[in-house]
Enzyme design. Structure first.
Site, PDB file in Angstrom:
ATOM      1  N   HIS A 167       6.451  10.537  -4.186  1.00 18.88           N
ATOM      2  CA  HIS A 167       7.403   9.419  -4.240  1.00 18.88           C
ATOM      3  C   HIS A 167       7.925   9.134  -2.833  1.00 18.88           C
ATOM      4  O   HIS A 167       8.277  10.069  -2.108  1.00 18.88           O
ATOM      5  CB  HIS A 167       8.563   9.759  -5.186  1.00 18.88           C
ATOM      6  N   GLY A 181      -4.414   3.065  -3.115  1.00 16.69           N
ATOM      7  CA  GLY A 181      -5.087   4.361  -3.053  1.00 16.69           C
ATOM      8  C   GLY A 181      -5.194   4.967  -1.669  1.00 16.69           C
ATOM      9  O   GLY A 181      -6.080   5.794  -1.423  1.00 16.69           O
ATOM     10  N   SER A 182      -4.268   4.629  -0.766  1.00 13.89           N
ATOM     11  CA  SER A 182      -4.362   5.245   0.565  1.00 13.89           C
ATOM     12  C   SER A 182      -4.089   6.745   0.498  1.00 13.89           C
ATOM     13  O   SER A 182      -4.657   7.523   1.277  1.00 13.89           O
ATOM     14  CB  SER A 182      -3.416   4.566   1.556  1.00 13.89           C
TER      15      SER A 182
END
Ligand code: GAR
Length: 204
Positions: A118, A17-18
């Site tokens: 991505h 979750g950075s």
């Protein structure tokens, strides 16, 4: 003067979750005129859930196992996920390290509203482990650089769809995989926030 309401973001995560944190920080600082109204994970141990809780945001673990064994389990899960997400009335659904394919049962509920991040250039290394695969391709002399992209998710194509933003990231011969990962993540955090800012304000 009336202030425009903050854009509502639902962020889907599967792991650390950075990138969610970059969004939360940008919302908190005012850099992004948005609020994360829910964080949803398909993995119980996704640290992104903890990041959401720490920010005082509903953080929901929705296990795919709830539909396992049922006929058409993927469609059922995606329909359930869409119900939960829709309940938060999002303007944008952000896939920030969401590592599960979404079928049309989900995507058709949010047309032109699902944004994916991505860690590769458009068309390159779709799916998991994109950074590792780019690093290996560089070692083999097959590529000279890699990148990051943010795109809309119109259909079930893997890491594919209209590109909103992309940026090349250099790879150096002295790089370790960890060096490249750190360089890519730094670009991701900046590019995702900049792209969301553009989407919510219309300013590029
Ligand atoms: C990010 O590198 C993101 O681009 C990637 O997962 C990582 C999540 O990191 N997504 C994909 O590979 C999608 N195919 P984070 O959990 O620290 O934000």
């Amino acid at each position: 003067m009336t202030l425009a309401p903050l854009a509502r973001l639902v962020v889907l995560v599967s792991g650390y979750g950075s990138n969610l944190q970059a969004i939360l920080d940008a919302c908190a600082s005012g850099e992004l005129a948005a609020q994360v109204v829910a964080v949803i994970a398909n993995k119980a141990d996704a640290f992104g859930l903890e990041r959401g809780r720490r920010a005082g945001i509903p953080a929901i673990y929705l296990p795919p196992a709830v539909c396992a064994g049922l006929p058409d389990s993927r469609r059922r899960y995606d329909t359930l996920l869409a119900e939960v997400v829709a309940g938060f009335r999002p303007d944008w659904v952000v896939l920030a390290g969401w590592m599960r394919l979404l079928s049309m049962a989900f995507l058709s509920r949010f047309p032109n509203r699902v944004v994916n991040l991505h860690p590769a250039l458009p068309g390159a290394f779709p799916g998991t482990h994109a950074i590792e695969r780019a690093f290996a391709a560089f070692q083999e002399g097959a590529i000279r650089e890699t990148g990051v992209m943010v795109h809309l998710v119109p259909d079930e194509g893997v890491d594919d769809g209209p590109v909103l933003a992309c940026e090349t990231v250099p790879i150096y011969p002295t790089d370790t995989l960890a060096d490249l990962e750190a360089r890519i993540h730094a670009v991701e955090h900046r590019l995702l926030v900049a792209t969301l800012r553009w989407l919510v304000t219309g300013d590029r």
